[in-house]
Design a protein around this motif. Structure first.
Motif, PDB file in Angstrom:
ATOM      1  N   ALA A  95       0.826  -1.204   0.000  1.00 50.97           N
ATOM      2  CA  ALA A  95       0.000   0.000   0.000  1.00 50.97           C
ATOM      3  C   ALA A  95       0.860   1.254   0.000  1.00 50.97           C
ATOM      4  O   ALA A  95       0.602   2.202  -0.753  1.00 50.97           O
ATOM      5  N   LEU A  96       1.888   1.274   0.832  1.00 49.26           N
ATOM      6  CA  LEU A  96       2.758   2.447   0.912  1.00 49.26           C
ATOM      7  C   LEU A  96       3.514   2.656  -0.393  1.00 49.26           C
ATOM      8  O   LEU A  96       3.658   3.799  -0.870  1.00 49.26           O
ATOM      9  N   THR A  97       3.998   1.566  -0.986  1.00 49.57           N
ATOM     10  CA  THR A  97       4.713   1.673  -2.256  1.00 49.57           C
ATOM     11  C   THR A  97       3.805   2.239  -3.340  1.00 49.57           C
ATOM     12  O   THR A  97       4.194   3.127  -4.106  1.00 49.57           O
ATOM     13  N   ALA A  98       2.570   1.736  -3.390  1.00 49.86           N
ATOM     14  CA  ALA A  98       1.619   2.212  -4.398  1.00 49.86           C
ATOM     15  C   ALA A  98       1.263   3.681  -4.196  1.00 49.86           C
ATOM     16  O   ALA A  98       0.935   4.385  -5.157  1.00 49.86           O
ATOM     17  N   LEU A  99       1.358   4.153  -2.962  1.00 51.61           N
ATOM     18  CA  LEU A  99       1.037   5.547  -2.657  1.00 51.61           C
ATOM     19  C   LEU A  99       2.232   6.474  -2.825  1.00 51.61           C
ATOM     20  O   LEU A  99       2.127   7.676  -2.581  1.00 51.61           O
TER      21      LEU A  99
END
Length: 361
Positions: A237-241
């Motif tokens: 999730a953090l990478t995608a954000l």
């Protein structure tokens, strides 16, 4: 690395070393198969450690000693005692022995403290602590330390549990948050308790929730602890954000790192904007090239194709399509079931093609 000195060490007090046995002083039930074990040093020595570190306990189980590592849930700002909070799983041996046998007055051998999972080793103005289940234990130590400092911190603590009754330390965390506005507390549960109302977040922690709970997450140092699949989902999730993952730290349930050299290198799949991908839209007989950072939905639109969509954030499930070949990197927010994923379905809005992909569009 700058040496960190605890209040006890700074005061020149007698500091506990692991050559001395620990004496259990109390056992506090925290939830189903969860308890906090509090210890003191019989010599009266104080405990010197960093919030977030762990102890290794030598447990005298039948058949020989068993060594188990547990995160310290107390804070070094309260150095007269030290505590670990443990949760027994179905196959637990050491933790089960502790819950069934370890009582006040008993003494056991402990090694440590050790570990590099501590906010004191990553100084920052803002923190985001994310945990699931008993992964709350190092976060409890860190937040208590921040609370005891007397100045107002800027920390968002997100804890996930199966149901409200299984949130560990809920009362203590809510007490601290009610006294210090800089402690922003968020809970996420999988389901309600029967006959009790839950008005907070419910479901699987996802990007949408993260953005609502900590809108300035890009500015924060992130610490994460929980089951491996939970931490993988948080990283995705953090990478995608677009989060800077050099500011991400995690602690494993099973293998906490004693030194910086033991911290595992995270080898996550991350779409690369320099890598070319190809998508074949089977029913339309259209083939298009794009990059790994493009979504299947955006690639379809660029090729003049229409895939019905709604939220474009992996929540509503409107853009669910069948993938018949190839691999995608999908980070969704609850809009697709595990059964659908197993059957080959993807959400076009949050799926990134990795190489050649074929979909039924």
């Amino acid at each position: 690395m700058t040496e960190i000195t605890s209040p006890a060490a700074a005061a020149g007090s007698l500091i506990w070393h692991d050559s001395e046995l620990l004496e259990c002083t109390s056992v506090i039930p925290e939830g189903p198969n969860v308890a906090t074990f509090c210890f003191r040093a019989p010599s009266g020595a104080m405990f010197d450690y960093l919030p977030g570190q762990f102890l290794t306990l030598e447990l005298p189980v039948p058949g020989g000693p068993l060594y188990r590592t547990y995160t310290i849930s107390s804070s070094p700002s309260r150095p007269l005692a030290i505590s670990v909070t443990v949760k027994a799983q179905a196959d637990s041996l050491g933790t089960r022995w502790m819950l069934d046998n370890l009582e006040p007055g008993m003494r056991i051998k402990a090694m440590g403290p050790a570990g590099v999972f501590s906010h004191k080793l990553a100084p920052c103005d803002k923190y985001l602590l994310i945990s699931a289940g008993s992964g709350i234990t190092p976060m409890m130590s860190m937040v208590t330390y921040m609370f005891d400092q007397g100045s107002e911190p800027d920390v968002v603590l997100i804890n996930c549990a199966k149901r409200p009754s299984e949130i560990i330390f809920r009362d203590r965390l809510e007490h601290m948050a009610s006294r210090v506005p800089g402690i922003d507390l968020k809970f996420v549960v999988g389901t309600n308790d029967r006959f009790k109302v839950w008005t907070g977040y419910q479901g699987r922690l996802n990007q949408v929730m993260l953005g609502l709970m900590a809108p300035d997450y890009l500015e924060r140092e992130v610490f994460c602890c929980g089951p491996e699949e939970f931490m993988q989902a948080v990283r995705d999730a953090l990478t995608a954000l677009g989060f800077d993952m050099t500011r991400y730290h995690q602690e494993s349930f099973h293998a906490p790192a004693a030194t910086a050299a033991e911290v595992p290198v995270l080898d996550d799949v991350v779409p690369d904007e320099t890598e070319t991908a190809e998508i074949y839209f089977l029913h339309s007989d259209v083939r298009t090239r794009c990059t790994e950072t493009d979504t299947v939905l955006n690639a379809a639109r660029s090729a003049g194709l229409n895939i019905p969509s709604g939220c474009t954030f992996g929540v509503c499930g409107t853009c669910k399509i069948k993938k018949t070949a190839g691999e995608v990197h999908m980070v969704h927010s609850g809009g697709i079931s595990e059964d659908d994923i197993e059957a080959g379905y993807i959400l076009a809005c949050c799926s990134h093609p990795m190489g050649k992909v074929e979909v039924e569009v």
